[in-house]
Design a protein around this motif. Structure first.
Motif, PDB file in Angstrom:
ATOM      1  N   VAL A   1      77.319  59.918  33.029  1.00 43.15           N
ATOM      2  CA  VAL A   1      77.675  58.903  33.703  1.00 43.15           C
ATOM      3  C   VAL A   1      78.885  59.308  34.458  1.00 43.15           C
ATOM      4  CG1 VAL A   1      78.971  56.609  33.647  1.00 43.15           C
ATOM      5  CG2 VAL A   1      76.690  57.185  32.461  1.00 43.15           C
ATOM      6  N   LEU A   2      79.749  59.995  33.765  1.00 44.19           N
ATOM      7  CA  LEU A   2      81.139  60.534  34.350  1.00 44.19           C
ATOM      8  C   LEU A   2      80.939  61.533  35.458  1.00 44.19           C
ATOM      9  CD1 LEU A   2      84.044  60.719  33.640  1.00 44.19           C
ATOM     10  CD2 LEU A   2      83.762  62.742  32.040  1.00 44.19           C
ATOM     11  N   ALA A   3      79.619  62.438  35.562  1.00 47.45           N
ATOM     12  CA  ALA A   3      79.685  63.279  36.547  1.00 47.45           C
ATOM     13  C   ALA A   3      79.195  62.387  37.592  1.00 47.45           C
ATOM     14  CB  ALA A   3      78.574  64.202  36.098  1.00 47.45           C
ATOM     15  N   VAL A   4      78.344  61.552  37.487  1.00 46.02           N
ATOM     16  CA  VAL A   4      77.623  60.838  38.680  1.00 46.02           C
ATOM     17  C   VAL A   4      78.664  59.770  39.217  1.00 46.02           C
ATOM     18  CG1 VAL A   4      76.063  58.775  39.244  1.00 46.02           C
ATOM     19  CG2 VAL A   4      75.322  60.914  37.609  1.00 46.02           C
ATOM     20  N   PHE A   5      79.493  59.080  38.560  1.00 42.17           N
ATOM     21  CA  PHE A   5      80.521  58.106  38.832  1.00 42.17           C
ATOM     22  C   PHE A   5      81.532  59.194  39.812  1.00 42.17           C
ATOM     23  CE2 PHE A   5      84.693  56.013  38.606  1.00 42.17           C
ATOM     24  CZ  PHE A   5      84.107  54.644  39.182  1.00 42.17           C
ATOM     25  N   ASN A   6      81.720  60.378  39.224  1.00 41.26           N
ATOM     26  CA  ASN A   6      82.959  60.959  39.829  1.00 41.26           C
ATOM     27  C   ASN A   6      82.644  61.550  41.218  1.00 41.26           C
ATOM     28  OD1 ASN A   6      85.758  61.362  38.448  1.00 41.26           O
ATOM     29  ND2 ASN A   6      84.491  61.240  36.748  1.00 41.26           N
ATOM     30  N   MET A   7      81.351  61.624  41.344  1.00 44.37           N
ATOM     31  CA  MET A   7      80.772  62.278  42.709  1.00 44.37           C
ATOM     32  C   MET A   7      80.554  61.139  43.724  1.00 44.37           C
ATOM     33  SD  MET A   7      80.738  65.318  42.604  1.00 44.37           S
ATOM     34  CE  MET A   7      80.185  65.549  44.179  1.00 44.37           C
ATOM     35  N   VAL A   8      80.830  59.910  43.509  1.00 44.64           N
ATOM     36  CA  VAL A   8      80.660  58.950  44.437  1.00 44.64           C
ATOM     37  C   VAL A   8      81.805  59.370  45.723  1.00 44.64           C
ATOM     38  CG1 VAL A   8      81.515  56.704  45.150  1.00 44.64           C
ATOM     39  CG2 VAL A   8      80.077  56.919  43.037  1.00 44.64           C
ATOM     40  N   PRO A   9      81.399  59.430  46.954  1.00 43.61           N
ATOM     41  CA  PRO A   9      82.295  59.899  48.020  1.00 43.61           C
ATOM     42  C   PRO A   9      83.631  59.077  48.340  1.00 43.61           C
ATOM     43  CG  PRO A   9      80.353  59.287  48.945  1.00 43.61           C
ATOM     44  CD  PRO A   9      80.034  59.087  47.587  1.00 43.61           C
ATOM     45  N   ALA A  10      84.003  58.665  47.036  1.00 43.85           N
ATOM     46  CA  ALA A  10      85.245  57.511  47.492  1.00 43.85           C
ATOM     47  C   ALA A  10      86.541  58.507  46.911  1.00 43.85           C
ATOM     48  CB  ALA A  10      84.964  56.422  46.638  1.00 43.85           C
ATOM     49  N   PHE A  11      87.614  58.755  47.860  1.00 43.66           N
ATOM     50  CA  PHE A  11      88.804  59.307  47.469  1.00 43.66           C
ATOM     51  C   PHE A  11      89.523  58.365  46.517  1.00 43.66           C
ATOM     52  CE2 PHE A  11      93.000  61.160  48.291  1.00 43.66           C
ATOM     53  CZ  PHE A  11      92.783  62.338  48.177  1.00 43.66           C
ATOM     54  N   PRO A  12      90.289  58.447  45.560  1.00 42.19           N
ATOM     55  CA  PRO A  12      90.366  60.082  44.898  1.00 42.19           C
ATOM     56  C   PRO A  12      89.595  60.655  44.053  1.00 42.19           C
ATOM     57  CG  PRO A  12      92.045  58.734  43.612  1.00 42.19           C
ATOM     58  CD  PRO A  12      91.215  57.703  44.844  1.00 42.19           C
ATOM     59  N   LEU A  13      88.382  59.795  43.771  1.00 39.87           N
ATOM     60  CA  LEU A  13      87.344  60.416  42.923  1.00 39.87           C
ATOM     61  C   LEU A  13      86.856  61.750  43.472  1.00 39.87           C
ATOM     62  CD1 LEU A  13      85.035  57.335  42.584  1.00 39.87           C
ATOM     63  CD2 LEU A  13      87.088  58.125  41.093  1.00 39.87           C
ATOM     64  N   ASP A  14      86.321  62.653  42.395  1.00 35.36           N
ATOM     65  CA  ASP A  14      86.056  64.030  42.744  1.00 35.36           C
ATOM     66  C   ASP A  14      85.215  63.921  44.027  1.00 35.36           C
ATOM     67  OD1 ASP A  14      87.627  64.873  40.650  1.00 35.36           O
ATOM     68  OD2 ASP A  14      85.823  64.797  39.410  1.00 35.36           O
ATOM     69  N   GLY A  15      84.232  63.110  43.995  1.00 32.48           N
ATOM     70  CA  GLY A  15      83.332  63.176  45.252  1.00 32.48           C
ATOM     71  C   GLY A  15      84.126  63.024  46.400  1.00 32.48           C
ATOM     72  N   GLY A  16      84.994  61.768  46.388  1.00 24.55           N
ATOM     73  CA  GLY A  16      85.728  61.755  47.658  1.00 24.55           C
ATOM     74  C   GLY A  16      86.482  62.965  48.015  1.00 24.55           C
ATOM     75  N   ARG A  17      86.973  63.537  47.017  1.00 26.63           N
ATOM     76  CA  ARG A  17      87.681  64.966  47.408  1.00 26.63           C
ATOM     77  C   ARG A  17      86.645  66.069  48.192  1.00 26.63           C
ATOM     78  NH1 ARG A  17      92.886  65.661  46.192  1.00 26.63           N
ATOM     79  NH2 ARG A  17      93.874  64.054  44.699  1.00 26.63           N
ATOM     80  N   VAL A  18      85.594  66.073  47.676  1.00 28.31           N
ATOM     81  CA  VAL A  18      84.519  66.963  48.154  1.00 28.31           C
ATOM     82  C   VAL A  18      84.355  66.581  49.495  1.00 28.31           C
ATOM     83  CG1 VAL A  18      81.879  67.636  47.865  1.00 28.31           C
ATOM     84  CG2 VAL A  18      83.461  67.590  45.841  1.00 28.31           C
ATOM     85  N   PHE A  19      84.038  65.390  49.716  1.00 26.59           N
ATOM     86  CA  PHE A  19      83.854  64.706  51.035  1.00 26.59           C
ATOM     87  C   PHE A  19      85.080  64.939  51.930  1.00 26.59           C
ATOM     88  CE2 PHE A  19      83.615  60.783  54.068  1.00 26.59           C
ATOM     89  CZ  PHE A  19      82.691  61.127  54.605  1.00 26.59           C
ATOM     90  N   ARG A  20      86.291  64.871  51.393  1.00 29.96           N
ATOM     91  CA  ARG A  20      87.346  65.168  52.219  1.00 29.96           C
ATOM     92  C   ARG A  20      87.343  66.622  52.898  1.00 29.96           C
ATOM     93  NH1 ARG A  20      93.796  65.164  50.713  1.00 29.96           N
ATOM     94  NH2 ARG A  20      93.318  66.578  48.906  1.00 29.96           N
ATOM     95  N   ALA A  21      86.973  67.608  51.908  1.00 32.11           N
ATOM     96  CA  ALA A  21      86.960  69.222  52.076  1.00 32.11           C
ATOM     97  C   ALA A  21      85.960  69.165  52.877  1.00 32.11           C
ATOM     98  CB  ALA A  21      86.487  69.833  50.772  1.00 32.11           C
ATOM     99  N   ALA A  22      84.479  68.556  53.181  1.00 34.52           N
ATOM    100  CA  ALA A  22      83.807  68.462  54.207  1.00 34.52           C
ATOM    101  C   ALA A  22      84.222  68.447  55.428  1.00 34.52           C
ATOM    102  CB  ALA A  22      82.692  67.938  53.951  1.00 34.52           C
ATOM    103  N   ILE A  23      84.834  67.206  55.826  1.00 34.50           N
ATOM    104  CA  ILE A  23      85.547  66.700  56.861  1.00 34.50           C
ATOM    105  C   ILE A  23      86.745  67.539  57.390  1.00 34.50           C
ATOM    106  CG2 ILE A  23      86.687  64.762  58.114  1.00 34.50           C
ATOM    107  CD1 ILE A  23      85.447  62.779  55.979  1.00 34.50           C
ATOM    108  N   TRP A  24      87.516  68.038  56.256  1.00 33.65           N
ATOM    109  CA  TRP A  24      88.665  69.083  56.762  1.00 33.65           C
ATOM    110  C   TRP A  24      88.191  70.224  57.287  1.00 33.65           C
ATOM    111  CZ3 TRP A  24      92.408  70.622  52.467  1.00 33.65           C
ATOM    112  CH2 TRP A  24      93.391  71.625  52.787  1.00 33.65           C
TER     113      TRP A  24
END
Length: 381
Positions: A154-177
């Motif tokens: 659950v922790l892994a899946v929730f954190n991968m939601v592409p919503a900053f500042p969750l980890d997924g949001g940071r991954v998404f930001r890296a892609a846009i960047w």
């Protein structure tokens, strides 16, 4: 950020701290597991037995959160970033980066490290639980390991939601960047998604409360509120850092100064400087060199009838690293120091010679003007 956090120990050179708010979530986890999860998985046991398992499972979750944040920290350190420590608080854990990642690649790898660690832990706990599960017969160890496998997933899946500042949001930001080359634009887009996600959590949480789910819905609302504030705050912090990057205290300091000699009387300080020029913060000089400063609180600490006989140096705060910067001190460092404490002014000195004063209001006014004018900002390096 977490002024009341207590340091527990160091691991691989990272300071592990626990905010008092973590105690609340730890108690809720133990209560929930001991009154619901474990009685359902292992019926006909004592309350003490269930509470013991709840405490063990909570400690396992504690270790899992630490390892999740430790993964972020180790990768960040490999990229040369400063890590302020790892802090556990009511909404989980955070690796406190002293600065933003410098490249999309480093942002991606730092962000993805946490969820990958949680996925690995979920797999390990799941495999470890196998020998303790025989069909519908689940032993105590199997129940605890199964819970830890589920919570890490659950922790892994929730954190991968592409919503900053969750980890997924940071991954998404890296892609846009990476695509745009503009970290500010990337942060703005991912931050907006974070805001929408937070609103979604709050709305669905409200429906859950009205639907009778009680604590679960309230908790969802709180998490949504936290995500909204964190996403907006992170974007604003980046704007500030970009606005101040490459600039020093010399640029914004005021060199129109009213000073007082250390041997002057407090009456002279109040009448000839503070009241005459309308200032509440006065640098103190001794033989032409910076001695310290005195403010209205210092003057007011002496009975008024003694002002003519008492000297300024008696109530002055000596100059030191906590109230003084050099003219070459970066503005973002000045902003950090002024924002972290109660002091709102810093003296600017070079080799013991006073050359100016810089205040928090100077910085805020500069940032407001820059935003109003729309001056282009640097987007990273």
């Amino acid at each position: 950020m977490f002024k009341n956090a207590v340091q527990l120990f160091e691991i691989f050179g990272f300071k592990l701290r626990v905010d008092p708010s973590w105690l609340l979530i730890a108690a809720l986890i133990v209560w929930s597991l001991s009154t619901s999860y474990f009685p359902e998985m292992l019926p006909a046991q004592t309350a003490t037995f269930y509470t013991t398992l709840g405490i063990v499972a909570m400690l396992g979750m504690f270790v899992s959160l630490v390892l999740h944040e430790l993964a972020h920290s180790v990768v960040a350190r490999a990229y040369g970033l400063e890590i302020g420590g790892i802090t556990l608080f009511i909404f989980g854990g955070v690796a406190e980066l002293g600065e933003e990642p410098h490249t999309p690649k480093s942002e991606f790898q730092i962000a993805i490290a946490g969820p990958l660690m949680s996925l690995a832990l979920a797999g390990l706990f799941y495999l470890a639980s196998g020998p303790f599960i025989d069909g519908d017969n689940i032993g105590a160890i199997g129940a605890v390991l199964g819970y830890l496998a589920l919570i890490n997933l659950v922790l892994a899946v929730f954190n991968m939601v592409p919503a900053f500042p969750l980890d997924g949001g940071r991954v998404f930001r890296a892609a846009i960047w990476q695509v745009t080359g503009d970290v500010v634009r990337a942060t703005r887009i991912s931050s907006r998604i974070g805001t929408f996600f937070g609103l979604f959590l709050m709305v669905t949480g409200a429906f859950a409360v009205f639907g009778g789910q009680g604590i679960g819905g309230v908790w969802q609302i709180l998490i949504g509120f936290f995500v909204i504030n964190a996403s907006s705050g992170s974007y604003q912090n980046l704007l500030v850092k970009n606005a101040l990057r490459g600039k020093s205290a010399r640029m914004l300091m005021s060199d129109l100064l009213w000073t007082v000699d250390a041997d002057a009387s407090i009456a002279q300080l109040v009448d000839d400087v503070m009241l005459r020029h309308g200032v509440s913060f006065v640098p103190v000089l001794s033989q032409g060199r910076l001695f310290g400063y005195v403010d209205t609180a210092g003057a007011g600490s002496i009975d008024r009838v003694e002002w003519s006989t008492r000297r300024v140096f008696e109530v002055a705060t000596p100059a030191g690293p906590d109230n003084m910067v050099t003219p070459d001190t970066p503005l973002d460092e000045v902003f950090k120091r002024l924002g972290a404490g109660t002091r709102r002014k810093l003296m600017v000195a070079d080799a013991g010679k006073l050359i100016g004063v810089i205040s928090l209001s100077d910085l805020v006014h500069y940032l407001a003007l820059q935003q109003e004018i729309g001056t282009p900002m640097k987007t990273g390096h």
